[in-house]
Every structure is written in structure tokens, then in C-alpha cells.
Design a protein around this motif. Sequence first.
Motif, PDB file in Angstrom:
ATOM      1  N   GLN A 127       0.824  -1.198   0.000  1.00 15.72           N
ATOM      2  CA  GLN A 127       0.000   0.000   0.000  1.00 15.72           C
ATOM      3  C   GLN A 127       0.866   1.260   0.000  1.00 15.72           C
ATOM      4  N   MET A 128       0.276   2.366  -0.451  1.00 12.63           N
ATOM      5  CA  MET A 128       0.895   3.688  -0.392  1.00 12.63           C
ATOM      6  C   MET A 128      -0.032   4.566   0.448  1.00 12.63           C
ATOM      7  N   TYR A 129       0.554   5.479   1.233  1.00 10.81           N
ATOM      8  CA  TYR A 129      -0.205   6.264   2.203  1.00 10.81           C
ATOM      9  C   TYR A 129       0.135   7.749   2.097  1.00 10.81           C
ATOM     10  N   THR A 130      -0.844   8.587   2.389  1.00  6.78           N
ATOM     11  CA  THR A 130      -0.588  10.017   2.515  1.00  6.78           C
ATOM     12  C   THR A 130      -0.020  10.290   3.907  1.00  6.78           C
ATOM     13  N   ILE A 131       0.525  11.477   4.100  1.00  9.60           N
ATOM     14  CA  ILE A 131       1.014  11.868   5.432  1.00  9.60           C
ATOM     15  C   ILE A 131      -0.118  11.790   6.448  1.00  9.60           C
ATOM     16  N   ARG A 132      -1.299  12.223   6.062  1.00 11.25           N
ATOM     17  CA  ARG A 132      -2.447  12.188   6.987  1.00 11.25           C
ATOM     18  C   ARG A 132      -2.778  10.767   7.416  1.00 11.25           C
ATOM     19  N   GLU A 133      -2.692   9.834   6.463  1.00  9.38           N
ATOM     20  CA  GLU A 133      -2.963   8.429   6.793  1.00  9.38           C
ATOM     21  C   GLU A 133      -1.862   7.858   7.685  1.00  9.38           C
ATOM     22  N   ILE A 134      -0.612   8.196   7.394  1.00  3.00           N
ATOM     23  CA  ILE A 134       0.494   7.758   8.239  1.00  3.00           C
ATOM     24  C   ILE A 134       0.329   8.318   9.654  1.00  3.00           C
ATOM     25  N   ALA A 135      -0.087   9.559   9.751  1.00  6.91           N
ATOM     26  CA  ALA A 135      -0.310  10.177  11.062  1.00  6.91           C
ATOM     27  C   ALA A 135      -1.335   9.387  11.871  1.00  6.91           C
ATOM     28  N   ARG A 136      -2.404   8.968  11.232  1.00  2.71           N
ATOM     29  CA  ARG A 136      -3.415   8.178  11.934  1.00  2.71           C
ATOM     30  C   ARG A 136      -2.841   6.829  12.378  1.00  2.71           C
ATOM     31  N   LEU A 137      -2.105   6.172  11.474  1.00  4.54           N
ATOM     32  CA  LEU A 137      -1.513   4.881  11.815  1.00  4.54           C
ATOM     33  C   LEU A 137      -0.568   4.996  13.003  1.00  4.54           C
TER      34      LEU A 137
END
Length: 93
Positions: free
Chosen positions: A27-37
Amino acid sequence: MPRPKESFEDIFPCEFYTPEELLDPDQMYTIREIARLLQGLDPDADIDEDTEAVIVDWAVPWVMLNADDLVIGEPPTEDAPGYYGLRTDDGSE
């Protein structure tokens, strides 16, 4: 203002996930998604803007610190966010 350590009820180690622990290699993630993770949330969790701003502030340095283990995908459009993913053994996707 600094506070004495004894003024805190609990103190925890400051530990962060490694990219391998956090990201799905497919998968590839945005910064916002990484922040949530990084906060133990689902990448698409609905959070308020103020909370998101704070956790994004933590995610940006994490991405920079772990850049050697990540790849970047070009945004699909000029105004879209970039995407980050886990680097594989061959140094690419």
C-alpha cells in the motif's frame, strides 16, 4: 514551562513504529494516513481538524527520519497529496 518528572503520574518510553511495523508493503499512504496509523487509528479514521494538525506534525518528522526505508509515489494530480510506501528489498516499490 518545564515540569519536574515527579509531577507526572505516569511516564512512558518514547518509542515509534518502524516503517515495517506500520505500513503494509503493498500500500501507499498520505502523510495524513500515516499520522493516523502512528496513533493506532485506521488510516481513514474520521478525526477533527485540530487533532489531525497535531498528529500530522508528528508524522512529518517520522517520514523524514525513516526516508531510507520509504518510497514516494507521484501525486495523481497537481493538487493531490504525495503518497509514501515501504521500500522493498530491491530498493524500489
